[in-house]
Structures are given as C-alpha cells and as structure tokens.
Write a protein that holds these residues in place. Structure first.
Motif, short mmCIF file in Angstrom:
data_model
loop_
_atom_site.label_atom_id
_atom_site.label_comp_id
_atom_site.label_asym_id
_atom_site.label_seq_id
_atom_site.Cartn_x
_atom_site.Cartn_y
_atom_site.Cartn_z
N ARG A 12 104.39 -64.05 -9.84
CA ARG A 12 105.42 -63.70 -8.86
C ARG A 12 106.62 -64.61 -8.97
N GLY A 43 97.83 -50.80 -18.47
CA GLY A 43 97.78 -50.72 -17.03
C GLY A 43 96.91 -51.81 -16.41
N ALA A 46 98.64 -55.16 -16.65
CA ALA A 46 99.65 -55.31 -15.61
C ALA A 46 99.00 -55.68 -14.28
N GLU A 47 97.90 -55.01 -13.97
CA GLU A 47 97.19 -55.28 -12.72
C GLU A 47 96.71 -56.72 -12.64
N VAL A 51 101.89 -57.80 -12.22
CA VAL A 51 103.24 -57.29 -12.49
C VAL A 51 103.17 -55.77 -12.57
N THR A 52 104.32 -55.14 -12.63
CA THR A 52 104.36 -53.68 -12.75
C THR A 52 104.16 -53.27 -14.20
N LYS A 53 103.77 -52.03 -14.40
CA LYS A 53 103.55 -51.53 -15.76
C LYS A 53 104.80 -51.63 -16.63
N PRO A 54 106.00 -51.33 -16.10
CA PRO A 54 107.19 -51.44 -16.96
C PRO A 54 107.39 -52.84 -17.54
#
Length: 209
Positions: A12, A43, A46-47, A51-54
């Motif tokens: 973060r 995916g 990212a999890e 963070v987000t997938k992008p």
C-alpha cells in the motif's frame, strides 16, 4: 498465506516500478514454494500482493511472461554464483569441475522445491520451452569455455554437455527432495564433468594428434 501479510501491507506504500517488480517476484516465488506452480496466476499474485490486477499486468503481460521472468531470475543468480566462484578457483580440471558442480547444486538448493516446478511449467508451450533452451545454451557454452583448456585439443561435444546438464538437473532435484545429500549431488556431478572432459582428451589420443 499469512507469510504475505507484511508484503500486502507494504504494497500500500508507494513503490517505484523496480521495487514493485521485486515485490511481485518475491511473492511469486513464495506462492510457488508454498502452493506449487499451478497456483501461480496473475490474479492470485495480485491478491497476495495487495494490489489490483492491472498493476500485475503492467509488469507481466501473461502468466507465461511471469514464468519466464522467474526462470530468468533463477538463471541470473546461478550465473552470478558461478562467475564469482570461477574467479577464485584454482586452474585445474578438478577445481573447475568442482566449482561448476557446487554452484549448480547450491543454486537449486537455495531455491528449494520451486525451480523444478517452474522448469516443468516452461515445457507447457513451445515459446516457454524455447526460452528455457536459450538460457541453457548460454550456461552450457560457459561450461564449455571454462573446461576447454583441460581437454588438450579435444572437442567437448554438445551431447556431452547435454548429458552433464541432465545429470545436474536430476542430482540437484534429488538433493532438494532430500533423497541424496548436497555433497553426494556435488561429488557425482563433479565426477560426471571430469569424465566428459577426459573423453574429449581420449579422442585426441585415439586420433594420434
């Protein structure tokens, strides 16, 4: 995967692109170590990274790219370990063979059970298999150049180098699984390398050169 909680917290914070890449690579290795290669998806990465997938797709366009990046990361560490050891090795066949054997086995052991799974996953497509072969070819050529002075004019063949690599992979994997010790893997691989070079020498003798 509780071991990722600190990584998720740190994710973060604002990271540079290189820091983010390093974070994602570290977590990807953790996923492979704890859950196996099959669990490694963009995916899920990212999890676990928080963070987000992008964000993940910005670094790895596909799962194949991620797997290739992991193999490249392993190869770079293996090459650095070998180069460092060769610089201080005594210029004899036994010493150089020992350095190659020890560096290969130790690098696999440092990576634990993860790298065999990554190597197996690379065989899932022609593109990934080609990437693996390219890196292997570079490693084998380095071995050929390192050992060439001890072949006394003989040719260290591609077949011999491939047999050496097969032995290196099998012995290192067995050591990682605890089937044999690190020392047994290193000594057997060293003997294989020395025998390969001695066969090259024998070829010169047989032709009367």
């Amino acid at each position: 995967m509780s071991s990722h909680s600190n990584s998720a917290t740190s994710s973060r914070r604002r990271l540079s692109r290189q820091q983010r890449l390093q974070q994602l690579m570290t977590i990807a290795w953790q996923i492979v170590r704890e859950l196996g290669t099959e669990a490694l998806t963009l995916g899920y990465l990212a999890e676990q990274a928080g963070v987000t997938k992008p964000v993940v797709y910005d670094h790895f366009a596909s799962r194949a790219v991620l797997l290739a990046a992991l193999y490249q990361d392993f190869d770079q560490r293996q090459t650095a370990l070998l180069d460092q050891a060769l610089q201080s090795a005594v210029p004899t066949l036994a010493a150089r063979a020992g350095v190659i054997a020890e560096s290969y086995v130790d690098c696999v052991l440092l990576q634990g059970h993860e790298i065999p799974g990554v190597i197996a996953a690379l065989a899932s497509s022609p593109e990934l298999e080609a990437i693996k072969r390219d890196y292997q070819a570079i490693f084998l050529e380095k071995c050929r150049e390192t050992l060439r002075p001890f072949a006394t004019g003989g040719i260290i063949t591609a077949a011999g180098l491939r047999a050496m690599l097969g032995a290196a992979e099998a012995l290192s994997h067995a050591a990682a699984l605890g089937e044999i010790t690190r020392e047994q893997a290193r000594d057997e691989l060293c003997a294989t390398i020395v025998a390969m070079v001695e066969r090259a020498r024998a070829t010169v003798s047989d032709t009367g050169q």
